[in-house]
Motif scaffolding. Sequence first.
Motif, short mmCIF file in Angstrom:
data_model
loop_
_atom_site.label_atom_id
_atom_site.label_comp_id
_atom_site.label_asym_id
_atom_site.label_seq_id
_atom_site.Cartn_x
_atom_site.Cartn_y
_atom_site.Cartn_z
N GLU A 1 0.98 -1.15 0.15
CA GLU A 1 0.34 0.26 0.07
C GLU A 1 1.07 1.31 -0.05
O GLU A 1 0.32 2.47 -0.39
CB GLU A 1 -1.39 0.43 1.11
N GLU A 2 2.13 1.45 0.14
CA GLU A 2 3.34 2.07 -0.06
C GLU A 2 3.80 2.56 -0.91
O GLU A 2 4.96 2.79 -1.17
CB GLU A 2 3.73 2.41 1.46
N ARG A 3 3.76 1.87 -2.36
CA ARG A 3 4.70 1.55 -3.36
C ARG A 3 4.96 2.71 -4.03
O ARG A 3 5.77 2.78 -4.27
CB ARG A 3 3.78 0.39 -4.17
N VAL B 1 -7.71 -1.20 -8.54
CA VAL B 1 -7.95 -0.03 -8.12
C VAL B 1 -6.37 0.44 -8.30
O VAL B 1 -6.22 1.04 -8.69
CB VAL B 1 -8.72 1.21 -6.79
N GLU B 2 -5.47 -0.25 -7.49
CA GLU B 2 -4.07 -0.55 -7.74
C GLU B 2 -3.66 -0.70 -8.91
O GLU B 2 -2.63 0.01 -9.69
CB GLU B 2 -3.19 -0.88 -6.77
N GLY B 3 -4.54 -1.58 -9.53
CA GLY B 3 -4.17 -2.07 -10.95
C GLY B 3 -4.28 -1.52 -12.10
O GLY B 3 -3.15 -0.67 -12.96
N ILE B 4 -5.64 0.02 -11.92
CA ILE B 4 -5.72 0.84 -12.62
C ILE B 4 -4.69 1.71 -13.05
O ILE B 4 -4.19 2.83 -14.05
CB ILE B 4 -7.40 1.16 -11.90
N ASP C 1 0.51 7.99 -2.11
CA ASP C 1 -0.36 8.07 -3.05
C ASP C 1 -1.71 7.98 -2.51
O ASP C 1 -2.00 7.35 -1.88
CB ASP C 1 -0.51 7.01 -4.09
N LEU C 2 -2.46 9.59 -3.07
CA LEU C 2 -3.55 9.91 -2.10
C LEU C 2 -4.79 8.86 -2.47
O LEU C 2 -5.55 8.24 -1.77
CB LEU C 2 -4.10 11.53 -2.42
#
Length: 308
Positions: free
Chosen positions: A133-135, A236-239, A139-140
Amino acid sequence: MTEPTTGRDRLRELLDAVLEKDDSPLGDMAARAFSSPFHFSRRLSRDTGESPVALRRRVLLERAAWQIGQGTSVTDAAFAAGYRSVEGFIRAFGRAFGHPPGATTPGSGTWLPAPNGIHFHPPIHLWIESRPEERSGMDLVSLQVHHDIADTGHLIEVAAGLSEEAYRRTHAPGRTVLEWDGPEESIAAVLEHLVWSKEVWSASIDGADFPERGADDPTGLAARHREIGPHWIATVEGIGRRGAWGDRLVDALCDPPESFLLGGVIAHVLTYASHRRQLVREMLRAEGVEVDHGDPLLWLQAHYGGTS
């Protein structure tokens, strides 16, 4: 005397058991990890958010994408990934990546959405992110999505302490958040809509069938949330990873089908999820329950030590 195995080392052992050989049945994976199929599957699913079979299939597809980008034929990549037919591989690849294997180039992305940060990464075979989640730093969108999932789970847990009467009590007769969703007059109804909205939008983005609505009692709702939460985060992270915020989704679940920007879909879900979580807090307080404010600042401090 041997040193105790750390939790992270044990996870790596389990992952190695999943990926050691192509096309292994679950029983063989478990045997390599010196575990029963039941405990093996339960432990890996708990630690990674994916079943052994799903994790294996995804990572091998990521490996296949990298191999094809390096010049491997689609046929060779298909059989190396454990598929019994090239046609089946092409269908699975297209569903996962949104394009056929033949369109893969050396610059194409090879990571698929994952709830756990575990990916194929040449040449070490696996990349395990300690804090996926901190990649992207702070990231907002990632922060908002993770907070929404965590806060919804927290509210379901708090609501589980209510009586059935209080859980389903009508607090605001006729109140609707969105006209097409119907009334949301009770804690039960609002919490259910928090989970249901992600189930429906995930199905739309995945191109899946309209989902069946599950149980709305606190236990059933918690189970649904545990399933959809990691999937929604990964979606969502994939998008974001693909830079696909401006891509259009033709939502066939609407009647008639409608077209939406993916970025607009995520903003829509986050906006109304935030509103609904505050409605639940308002109703919990009316039932005499002390509850926090759901402030992401405090959540961030509690979970990440207040780092910026």
